[in-house]
Design a protein around this motif. Structure first.
Motif, PDB file in Angstrom:
ATOM      1  N   PRO A 231       0.918  -1.200   0.024  1.00 57.51           N
ATOM      2  CA  PRO A 231       0.101  -0.149  -0.096  1.00 57.51           C
ATOM      3  C   PRO A 231       0.872   1.209   0.090  1.00 57.51           C
ATOM      4  O   PRO A 231       1.090   1.672   0.958  1.00 57.51           O
ATOM      5  CB  PRO A 231      -0.638  -0.109   1.159  1.00 57.51           C
ATOM      6  CG  PRO A 231       0.227  -0.898   2.213  1.00 57.51           C
ATOM      7  CD  PRO A 231       0.880  -1.834   1.179  1.00 57.51           C
ATOM      8  N   LYS A 233       2.448   4.952  -0.322  1.00 54.45           N
ATOM      9  CA  LYS A 233       2.121   6.314  -0.552  1.00 54.45           C
ATOM     10  C   LYS A 233       3.083   7.081  -1.456  1.00 54.45           C
ATOM     11  O   LYS A 233       2.723   7.992  -2.281  1.00 54.45           O
ATOM     12  CB  LYS A 233       2.284   6.995   0.952  1.00 54.45           C
ATOM     13  CG  LYS A 233       1.298   7.051   2.057  1.00 54.45           C
ATOM     14  CD  LYS A 233       1.727   7.481   3.256  1.00 54.45           C
ATOM     15  CE  LYS A 233       0.981   7.544   4.470  1.00 54.45           C
ATOM     16  NZ  LYS A 233       1.540   8.274   5.725  1.00 54.45           N
ATOM     17  N   LEU A 268       4.774   3.966   2.931  1.00 49.57           N
ATOM     18  CA  LEU A 268       3.614   2.950   3.048  1.00 49.57           C
ATOM     19  C   LEU A 268       2.588   3.420   3.979  1.00 49.57           C
ATOM     20  O   LEU A 268       2.564   3.818   4.918  1.00 49.57           O
ATOM     21  CB  LEU A 268       4.163   1.368   3.441  1.00 49.57           C
ATOM     22  CG  LEU A 268       4.661   0.651   2.358  1.00 49.57           C
ATOM     23  CD1 LEU A 268       6.023   1.146   1.685  1.00 49.57           C
ATOM     24  CD2 LEU A 268       4.706  -0.950   2.843  1.00 49.57           C
ATOM     25  N   HIS A 269       1.395   3.257   3.204  1.00 46.04           N
ATOM     26  CA  HIS A 269      -0.079   3.351   4.161  1.00 46.04           C
ATOM     27  C   HIS A 269       0.118   2.425   5.220  1.00 46.04           C
ATOM     28  O   HIS A 269       0.622   1.285   4.806  1.00 46.04           O
ATOM     29  CB  HIS A 269      -1.191   3.320   3.088  1.00 46.04           C
ATOM     30  CG  HIS A 269      -1.335   4.458   2.352  1.00 46.04           C
ATOM     31  ND1 HIS A 269      -1.657   5.819   2.563  1.00 46.04           N
ATOM     32  CD2 HIS A 269      -1.330   4.565   0.990  1.00 46.04           C
ATOM     33  CE1 HIS A 269      -1.939   6.502   1.835  1.00 46.04           C
ATOM     34  NE2 HIS A 269      -1.364   5.833   0.573  1.00 46.04           N
ATOM     35  N   THR A 275       1.111  -2.529   8.506  1.00 49.65           N
ATOM     36  CA  THR A 275       1.164  -2.529   7.037  1.00 49.65           C
ATOM     37  C   THR A 275       1.579  -3.786   6.515  1.00 49.65           C
ATOM     38  O   THR A 275       2.149  -4.702   7.378  1.00 49.65           O
ATOM     39  CB  THR A 275       1.907  -1.412   6.513  1.00 49.65           C
ATOM     40  OG1 THR A 275       1.538  -1.108   5.143  1.00 49.65           O
ATOM     41  CG2 THR A 275       3.503  -1.519   6.700  1.00 49.65           C
ATOM     42  N   ILE A 367      -4.344  -5.566   1.169  1.00 40.46           N
ATOM     43  CA  ILE A 367      -3.253  -4.613   0.815  1.00 40.46           C
ATOM     44  C   ILE A 367      -4.088  -3.489  -0.149  1.00 40.46           C
ATOM     45  O   ILE A 367      -4.003  -2.217  -0.004  1.00 40.46           O
ATOM     46  CB  ILE A 367      -2.358  -4.867   0.121  1.00 40.46           C
ATOM     47  CG1 ILE A 367      -1.254  -5.991   0.799  1.00 40.46           C
ATOM     48  CG2 ILE A 367      -1.439  -3.880  -0.532  1.00 40.46           C
ATOM     49  CD1 ILE A 367      -0.276  -6.481   0.356  1.00 40.46           C
ATOM     50  N   ALA A 368      -5.093  -3.868  -1.000  1.00 39.48           N
ATOM     51  CA  ALA A 368      -5.788  -3.025  -1.748  1.00 39.48           C
ATOM     52  C   ALA A 368      -6.990  -2.209  -0.988  1.00 39.48           C
ATOM     53  O   ALA A 368      -6.891  -0.852  -1.082  1.00 39.48           O
ATOM     54  CB  ALA A 368      -6.636  -3.786  -2.510  1.00 39.48           C
ATOM     55  N   GLN A 371      -4.350   0.569   0.698  1.00 35.94           N
ATOM     56  CA  GLN A 371      -4.059   1.395  -0.474  1.00 35.94           C
ATOM     57  C   GLN A 371      -5.233   2.426  -0.760  1.00 35.94           C
ATOM     58  O   GLN A 371      -5.175   3.417  -1.336  1.00 35.94           O
ATOM     59  CB  GLN A 371      -3.749   0.534  -1.693  1.00 35.94           C
ATOM     60  CG  GLN A 371      -3.413   1.383  -2.866  1.00 35.94           C
ATOM     61  CD  GLN A 371      -1.848   1.902  -2.789  1.00 35.94           C
ATOM     62  OE1 GLN A 371      -0.907   1.146  -2.539  1.00 35.94           O
ATOM     63  NE2 GLN A 371      -1.953   3.352  -2.476  1.00 35.94           N
ATOM     64  N   GLU A 375      -3.989   7.215  -3.481  1.00 38.63           N
ATOM     65  CA  GLU A 375      -3.170   6.584  -4.615  1.00 38.63           C
ATOM     66  C   GLU A 375      -1.353   6.915  -4.467  1.00 38.63           C
ATOM     67  O   GLU A 375      -1.133   8.008  -3.864  1.00 38.63           O
ATOM     68  CB  GLU A 375      -3.578   7.248  -6.064  1.00 38.63           C
ATOM     69  CG  GLU A 375      -4.846   6.657  -6.448  1.00 38.63           C
ATOM     70  CD  GLU A 375      -4.735   4.953  -6.705  1.00 38.63           C
ATOM     71  OE1 GLU A 375      -3.845   4.554  -7.368  1.00 38.63           O
ATOM     72  OE2 GLU A 375      -5.619   4.514  -6.243  1.00 38.63           O
ATOM     73  N   PRO A 376      -0.655   6.011  -4.998  1.00 43.71           N
ATOM     74  CA  PRO A 376       0.630   6.333  -4.813  1.00 43.71           C
ATOM     75  C   PRO A 376       1.426   7.467  -5.542  1.00 43.71           C
ATOM     76  O   PRO A 376       1.027   7.733  -6.763  1.00 43.71           O
ATOM     77  CB  PRO A 376       1.525   5.044  -4.898  1.00 43.71           C
ATOM     78  CG  PRO A 376       0.725   4.371  -5.972  1.00 43.71           C
ATOM     79  CD  PRO A 376      -0.842   4.727  -5.581  1.00 43.71           C
TER      80      PRO A 376
END
Length: 390
Positions: A231, A233, A268-269, A275, A367-368, A371, A375-376
């Motif tokens: 996920p 960032k 990462l989120h 995470t 993970i989605a 996420q 969005e990254p």
């Protein structure tokens, strides 16, 4: 606390050392431990001569710990799928006596590098650099310091945890001052092992530390078409070489002799402070997953090194307290941890070896969901505060 059996294998402070050890879970009583076991032996021959190796088998997952090499995790396997990689060292795990970190311009650490997981640190964990008269080699010293204490603990009540405890000290006059207390814990029939590390200041003044966990994977989880899933960032290429592969930073190609490594620094989120990062194979039926807390490990590095199979076809999923830049760069950006007198820094990471399309799909869905927080942002080149620009 549940009833527990404990066995001390190494205790340098009391002159205790057990060369060979075998623990058959069936002898402990609870039926759940019947298929489990722990062994310790000393390896002989080649550069592995004199290395102690501890193997834990929970009936489904088996993994091997190397007390001689900083309590690193050498190999693991679950249901026929191994986790790890084939290092060009070939005769490892290599005894630290044969590793000269300052050789080859400061990258001699690579002479012993063949673990599934090796800790990098603790005074520094990035690229080699010089500061005054002192030279700091690649990835630091902790991975080549033998443990001075090792014990095995088995809980005789549910969930029947099997734990290997170790202590490694990186402390000396005019430098260093941190002791690592680690535990590897698993339960019967599980596909997972949890690594909990506590880093303690053992001096009478504040000390600084860095740590990065170099988790390394090759086939069967790494192959042409494998994907990195996390996920994200932020994604930042470390250098121009990484920029060249940026369009496919999360995808892998086949073994390619002469491939030059590519590294991406990531933020990462998390959900509830935790995470997950995953490497899955092309068919989506095999995966390795790392779960960890971002408070203790706020940085993540993705290392892609898809060279020839005999050159080191491997990728690294690397949570850390910092990015593996030279320490002065990281310190200037607040990514060197300061431990006050009596202070501690705690990290916890769980490795899961996942098999089956449904199981892998569940992790991808998890993970989605994380996420979905955003969005990254993928930067086109190295940028502050992740990497030096230009």
């Amino acid at each position: 606390m549940s009833e527990r059996r404990s066995f001390v294998l190494i205790d340098a402070s009391h002159d205790v050392w057990v060369e060979d050890f075998t623990l058959d879970g069936a002898d402990l009583g609870p039926p759940a431990l019947g298929g489990c076991g722990v062994t310790k032996r000393r390896l002989r021959g080649g550069r592995r001569d004199g290395v102690d190796l501890i193997r834990v088998d929970n009936g489904a997952l088996a993994f091997q710990i190397v007390p001689t090499r900083g309590m690193g995790l050498w190999k693991a396997a679950c249901g026929g799928d191994r986790a790890g990689w084939d290092s060009p060292t070939r005769d490892g795990p290599v005894h630290p006596a044969f590793v000269q970190p300052h050789d080859l311009g400061g990258i001699g650490w690579l002479e012993g590098f063949d673990e599934l997981m090796v800790r990098c640190g603790l005074m520094n964990n990035g690229a080699p650099y010089r500061e005054g008269d002192a030279a700091y080699p690649l990835h630091g010293r902790i991975g080549n310091i033998p443990a001075w204490y090792v014990a095995v603990h088995v809980d005789l009540e549910p969930p029947y945890a099997i734990t290997v405890e170790g202590r490694v000290s990186e402390s000396f006059l005019f430098g260093g001052g941190v002791e690592l207390a680690t535990t590897y814990t698993t339960t019967p029939g599980s596909n997972a092992v949890t690594v909990r590390d506590e880093f303690a200041n053992v001096k009478d003044q504040a000390v600084e530390m860095q740590v990065l966990y170099h988790w390394n994977f090759g086939p069967p989880h790494l192959e042409e078409g494998s994907r990195f899933v996390a996920p994200l960032k932020t994604v930042v290429p470390r250098n121009p070489r990484a920029v060249a592969g940026l369009a496919a930073y999360d995808a892998y190609g086949p073994p390619e002799p002469g491939f030059v490594e590519q590294v991406y620094f990531c933020d990462l989120h998390a959900e509830g402070g935790r995470t997950a990062a995953m490497l899955r194979n092309r068919g989506g039926d095999k995966a390795v997953v790392l779960r960890y807390g971002v408070d203790g490990l706020p940085c993540f590095s993705l290392w892609k090194n898809t060279g020839g199979l005999r050159d080191g076809y491997v990728t690294g999923l690397e949570p850390g307290v910092n990015f593996p830049n030279p320490r002065p760069f990281e310190k200037a950006r607040g990514r060197v941890t300061s431990l006050p007198v009596g202070g501690r820094h705690v990290t916890e990471t769980t490795l899961e070896i996942v098999a089956g399309r449904d199981a892998v799909a569940r992790v991808e869905a998890e993970i989605a969901r994380i996420q979905a927080q955003g969005e990254p942002v993928v930067h086109p080149g190295p940028c502050e505060p992740f990497a030096a620009e230009g």
